[in-house]
Design a protein around this motif. Structure first.
Motif, PDB file in Angstrom:
ATOM      1  N   UNK A 321      -7.708  -4.645  10.200  1.00 58.43           N
ATOM      2  CA  UNK A 321      -8.795  -4.941   9.260  1.00 58.43           C
ATOM      3  C   UNK A 321      -8.249  -5.373   7.914  1.00 58.43           C
ATOM      4  N   UNK A 322      -7.234  -4.683   7.446  1.00 59.70           N
ATOM      5  CA  UNK A 322      -6.641  -5.032   6.153  1.00 59.70           C
ATOM      6  C   UNK A 322      -5.924  -6.372   6.220  1.00 59.70           C
ATOM      7  N   UNK A 323      -5.286  -6.631   7.354  1.00 63.14           N
ATOM      8  CA  UNK A 323      -4.565  -7.903   7.509  1.00 63.14           C
ATOM      9  C   UNK A 323      -5.537  -9.069   7.488  1.00 63.14           C
ATOM     10  N   UNK A 324      -6.617  -8.971   8.249  1.00 66.37           N
ATOM     11  CA  UNK A 324      -7.585 -10.063   8.283  1.00 66.37           C
ATOM     12  C   UNK A 324      -8.363 -10.170   6.973  1.00 66.37           C
ATOM     13  N   UNK A 325      -8.492  -9.065   6.240  1.00 69.62           N
ATOM     14  CA  UNK A 325      -9.151  -9.134   4.933  1.00 69.62           C
ATOM     15  C   UNK A 325      -8.314  -9.951   3.949  1.00 69.62           C
ATOM     16  N   UNK A 326      -6.983  -9.843   4.075  1.00 66.08           N
ATOM     17  CA  UNK A 326      -6.089 -10.613   3.217  1.00 66.08           C
ATOM     18  C   UNK A 326      -6.015 -12.068   3.659  1.00 66.08           C
ATOM     19  N   UNK A 327      -5.909 -12.283   4.974  1.00 62.27           N
ATOM     20  CA  UNK A 327      -5.855 -13.636   5.532  1.00 62.27           C
ATOM     21  C   UNK A 327      -6.402 -13.567   6.955  1.00 62.27           C
ATOM     22  N   UNK A 328      -7.503 -14.260   7.251  1.00 60.10           N
ATOM     23  CA  UNK A 328      -8.153 -14.148   8.560  1.00 60.10           C
ATOM     24  C   UNK A 328      -7.242 -14.462   9.741  1.00 60.10           C
ATOM     25  N   UNK A 329      -6.221 -15.288   9.532  1.00 62.87           N
ATOM     26  CA  UNK A 329      -5.321 -15.650  10.624  1.00 62.87           C
ATOM     27  C   UNK A 329      -4.089 -14.763  10.705  1.00 62.87           C
ATOM     28  N   UNK A 330      -3.971 -13.784   9.790  1.00 63.68           N
ATOM     29  CA  UNK A 330      -2.868 -12.829   9.855  1.00 63.68           C
ATOM     30  C   UNK A 330      -1.574 -13.284   9.230  1.00 63.68           C
ATOM     31  N   UNK A 331      -1.580 -14.382   8.461  1.00 60.60           N
ATOM     32  CA  UNK A 331      -0.330 -14.931   7.931  1.00 60.60           C
ATOM     33  C   UNK A 331       0.347 -14.052   6.878  1.00 60.60           C
ATOM     34  N   UNK A 332      -0.377 -13.063   6.329  1.00 52.59           N
ATOM     35  CA  UNK A 332       0.229 -12.195   5.305  1.00 52.59           C
ATOM     36  C   UNK A 332       0.630 -10.822   5.859  1.00 52.59           C
ATOM     37  N   UNK A 333       0.658 -10.665   7.164  1.00 54.37           N
ATOM     38  CA  UNK A 333       0.977  -9.362   7.767  1.00 54.37           C
ATOM     39  C   UNK A 333       2.373  -8.871   7.366  1.00 54.37           C
ATOM     40  N   UNK A 334       3.380  -9.743   7.418  1.00 58.10           N
ATOM     41  CA  UNK A 334       4.757  -9.319   7.105  1.00 58.10           C
ATOM     42  C   UNK A 334       4.921  -8.894   5.642  1.00 58.10           C
ATOM     43  N   UNK A 335       4.426  -9.665   4.665  1.00 50.81           N
ATOM     44  CA  UNK A 335       4.535  -9.196   3.270  1.00 50.81           C
ATOM     45  C   UNK A 335       3.778  -7.894   3.012  1.00 50.81           C
ATOM     46  N   UNK A 336       2.605  -7.743   3.618  1.00 50.87           N
ATOM     47  CA  UNK A 336       1.850  -6.500   3.452  1.00 50.87           C
ATOM     48  C   UNK A 336       2.608  -5.318   4.055  1.00 50.87           C
ATOM     49  N   UNK A 337       3.267  -5.556   5.192  1.00 50.64           N
ATOM     50  CA  UNK A 337       4.077  -4.509   5.806  1.00 50.64           C
ATOM     51  C   UNK A 337       5.249  -4.144   4.892  1.00 50.64           C
ATOM     52  N   UNK A 338       5.887  -5.159   4.286  1.00 49.37           N
ATOM     53  CA  UNK A 338       7.004  -4.893   3.377  1.00 49.37           C
ATOM     54  C   UNK A 338       6.563  -3.998   2.227  1.00 49.37           C
ATOM     55  N   UNK A 339       5.393  -4.278   1.665  1.00 44.65           N
ATOM     56  CA  UNK A 339       4.898  -3.449   0.574  1.00 44.65           C
ATOM     57  C   UNK A 339       4.619  -2.019   1.039  1.00 44.65           C
ATOM     58  N   UNK A 340       4.082  -1.877   2.232  1.00 42.30           N
ATOM     59  CA  UNK A 340       3.739  -0.551   2.751  1.00 42.30           C
ATOM     60  C   UNK A 340       4.987   0.287   3.003  1.00 42.30           C
ATOM     61  N   UNK A 341       6.000  -0.283   3.673  1.00 39.54           N
ATOM     62  CA  UNK A 341       7.199   0.511   3.978  1.00 39.54           C
ATOM     63  C   UNK A 341       8.053   0.727   2.728  1.00 39.54           C
ATOM     64  N   UNK A 342       7.826  -0.085   1.683  1.00 40.34           N
ATOM     65  CA  UNK A 342       8.551   0.096   0.439  1.00 40.34           C
ATOM     66  C   UNK A 342       8.016   1.214  -0.435  1.00 40.34           C
ATOM     67  N   UNK A 343       6.861   1.743  -0.070  1.00 44.64           N
ATOM     68  CA  UNK A 343       6.278   2.830  -0.861  1.00 44.64           C
ATOM     69  C   UNK A 343       4.787   2.727  -1.033  1.00 44.64           C
ATOM     70  N   UNK A 344       4.218   1.584  -0.643  1.00 44.95           N
ATOM     71  CA  UNK A 344       2.780   1.437  -0.710  1.00 44.95           C
ATOM     72  C   UNK A 344       2.306   0.772  -1.989  1.00 44.95           C
ATOM     73  N   UNK A 345       1.014   0.520  -2.034  1.00 45.77           N
ATOM     74  CA  UNK A 345       0.393  -0.135  -3.179  1.00 45.77           C
ATOM     75  C   UNK A 345       0.575   0.697  -4.445  1.00 45.77           C
ATOM     76  N   UNK A 346       0.974   0.033  -5.538  1.00 41.33           N
ATOM     77  CA  UNK A 346       1.123   0.723  -6.812  1.00 41.33           C
ATOM     78  C   UNK A 346       2.491   1.298  -7.056  1.00 41.33           C
ATOM     79  N   UNK A 347       3.350   1.361  -6.018  1.00 42.15           N
ATOM     80  CA  UNK A 347       4.692   1.933  -6.187  1.00 42.15           C
ATOM     81  C   UNK A 347       5.679   0.837  -6.584  1.00 42.15           C
ATOM     82  N   UNK A 348       6.702   1.217  -7.323  1.00 40.79           N
ATOM     83  CA  UNK A 348       7.731   0.255  -7.734  1.00 40.79           C
ATOM     84  C   UNK A 348       8.484  -0.265  -6.516  1.00 40.79           C
TER      85      UNK A 348
END
Length: 544
Positions: A321-348
């Motif tokens: 749901x979050x992936x398609x909310x960012x881009x309906x075709x899923x093209x931003x899945x990898x960058x969103x994953x990078x942010x999540x495993x790096x500490x999540x939204x709002x983290x350095x």
């Protein structure tokens, strides 16, 4: 992390309070690659330097560059997105892209390097009538390159929009225009030397970045792949079906045929891609060309194995749901994953990893679009301008200047088309380019290298027939109209039911080449020319 909180993350583009850090890191990566391009541009002295990098690259360097050319936005962004949304069926792209290299290695790499000078048309023109064959090959090269360029520009628009927190079609269109302008700079300034070095740097960074994300994803699941897949299936909302064939391509007979069509296009397309074919001319010998493909297979194979962690990790940790909310075709899945495993939204840590991975992805896009633009502009200048329009009466300086002007025009066309194509998945658009390449280019290359009876009429029928049939079927397919994710969602002229034309257009390209040759008289010196080409392609005697 809940899907709702991740949706907020996606919309925000990755923590506004770290926006300055993100943009700064991103800008540094882009500045470094542009610096490499300017440096390489100063080393470019003649046409051989501009088209083939002076044939000065080693097998390992060219293997890295081929990997950089091949691991495009479709690979890093599109495939990760397809797996995160469709599970098992999305992984087909990884398998198809990798297996395709066996065709390139076994049938094309060494003979092509021995037989040509700068472009695919050099091989065809050796034993066939030069002007009509170069015109056809040049046209096909430009069309295939523009299809492939669309995918890269789509990925760039989605990626930079995420980074800058830009929303709306207007913002994404301006981003695509800016990416296109930088792309033209890469080609006109750096030529093949600049493009190759950028691809080498980008390939190393992409592998390291992907390794880091894979490590962090597997660490979160205690290195238990079964647990990762189970969580991905749970978060996808599809349950066990997410891990089984058929979620995207098994609903009915039409979708199953589309699966077969896509597979054929992926496996056969690589050996006909213009920007991959010209890479074989950047090494000094055919042996180096073959070794460079071996290196590429190893590097690319490692990368595609890691797309499992990228795609299923995004499904498990970010959520569909979050992936398609960012881009309906899923093209931003990898960058969103990078942010999540790096500490999540709002983290350095999340902001830094998002910036680094996005910058690597953007460098990926720039390197690939530069290679594509170089391949198409070189074909126009060397094949159409120098040998068809000017009939060989041109200097190297004029030819290179023409190539640079062609790069500007082709870049403009790609920008214009990309503005309307941003709803499509990058990997799906690349698959269309593969289908066109396999339909128009591959039959002609194989017939020319391995069939003595092949004639000029066969080449023209094969190239134009494969090109026209594949492009026409794409126009009347669900990719262009008839559904919300199509190029023109408000229209409906999707008379051809398959999303990929390969099942029809690829056999047709081979059939037309065979029929055209049998229905035309062979040239008086056809056997002699074929014998000469055969010796040259197998031994390298007389190769440039």
């Amino acid at each position: 992390m809940t899907a709702s909180s991740t949706t907020v993350l996606a919309a925000a583009g990755g923590a506004g309070d770290h926006r300055t850090l993100i943009v700064t890191l991103f800008s540094v990566f882009v500045a470094v690659t542009l610096g490499i391009t300017v440096w390489a541009g100063r080393q470019t002295k003649d046409a051989t330097d501009f088209y083939a990098g002076g044939r000065s690259f080693t097998a390992f360097q060219n293997g890295l560059a081929i990997s950089g050319d091949y691991m495009s936005a479709a690979s890093f962004l599109g495939i990760a997105g397809a797996i995160s949304l469709f599970g098992y069926d999305g992984f087909l792209y990884s398998i198809g892209f990798l297996v395709a290299w066996l065709v390139a290695l076994l049938l094309v790499a060494e003979p092509l390097r021995n037989s040509g000078r700068f472009t695919m048309a050099d091989v065809l023109a050796y034993r066939l009538k030069q002007r009509p064959v170069r015109t056809a090959a040049g046209t096909s090269t430009i069309v295939v390159s523009i299809f492939y360029l669309l995918a890269q520009m789509i990925g760039a628009g989605a990626l930079v929009s995420l980074l800058l927190g830009a929303s709306g079609e207007g913002s994404r269109r301006w981003i695509i225009v800016l990416v296109g302008l930088v792309m033209v700079l890469y080609v006109t300034i750096g030529g093949m030397k600049g493009t190759t070095w950028v691809q080498i740097v980008k390939a190393v960074l992409l592998i390291l970045g992907t390794l880091l994300i894979t490590f962090l994803v597997l660490t979160k699941f205690d290195w238990n792949v079964s647990t990762l897949l189970g969580r991905a299936a749970e978060e996808s909302g599809k349950g066990r079906a997410f891990l089984e064939p058929g979620l995207q391509y098994g609903k009915d007979g039409t979708s199953k045929l589309n699966f077969v069509s896509l597979g054929i296009a992926l496996v056969l397309g690589t050996a006909g891609l213009p920007h991959i074919l010209i890479r074989f001319y950047t090494v000094p010998t055919a042996k180096a060309a073959r070794k460079s493909v071996n290196w590429a297979i190893g590097i690319i194979g490692t990368f595609y194995l890691m797309t499992i962690a990228l795609g299923f990790g995004a499904a498990a940790l970010v959520g569909s749901k979050a992936i398609t909310a960012s881009d309906p075709s899923g093209n931003t899945a990898a960058p969103l994953l990078a942010q999540e495993v790096g500490g999540g939204s709002g983290s350095t840590g999340g902001a830094i990893l998002l910036a680094v991975i996005s910058a690597v992805a953007f460098a990926t896009i720039l390197a690939v679009v530069a290679g594509l633009t170089l391949a198409s502009s070189a074909s126009f200048a060397h094949d159409l301008w120098a040998n068809v329009i000017r009939k060989g009466r041109t200097s190297e300086k004029e030819e290179v200047l023409t190539a640079k002007c062609a790069a500007v025009v082709i870049g403009g066309v790609a920008i214009g088309l990309s503005i309307f194509a941003h709803r499509l998945n990058a990997a799906a658009v690349v698959a269309l380019a593969f289908a066109v390449a396999a339909s128009a280019n591959l039959p002609t290359i194989l017939y020319s290298l391995f069939w003595k009876r092949f004639t000029t009429r066969g080449a023209l029928w094969s190239i134009y027939g494969g090109l026209v049939s594949s492009v026409t079927l794409v126009i009347f397919s669900p990719v262009v109209s008839g559904n919300p994710k199509a190029l023109f969602p408000g229209m409906s002229f999707d008379y051809f039911p398959l999303g990929n034309p390969g099942l029809v257009s690829i056999p047709l390209g081979f059939l037309l080449g065979w029929a055209g040759s049998l229905l035309s008289a062979p040239a008086p010196d056809q056997e002699q020319k074929y014998a000469e080409l055969e010796v040259r392609s197998l031994t390298g005697y007389g190769a440039h």
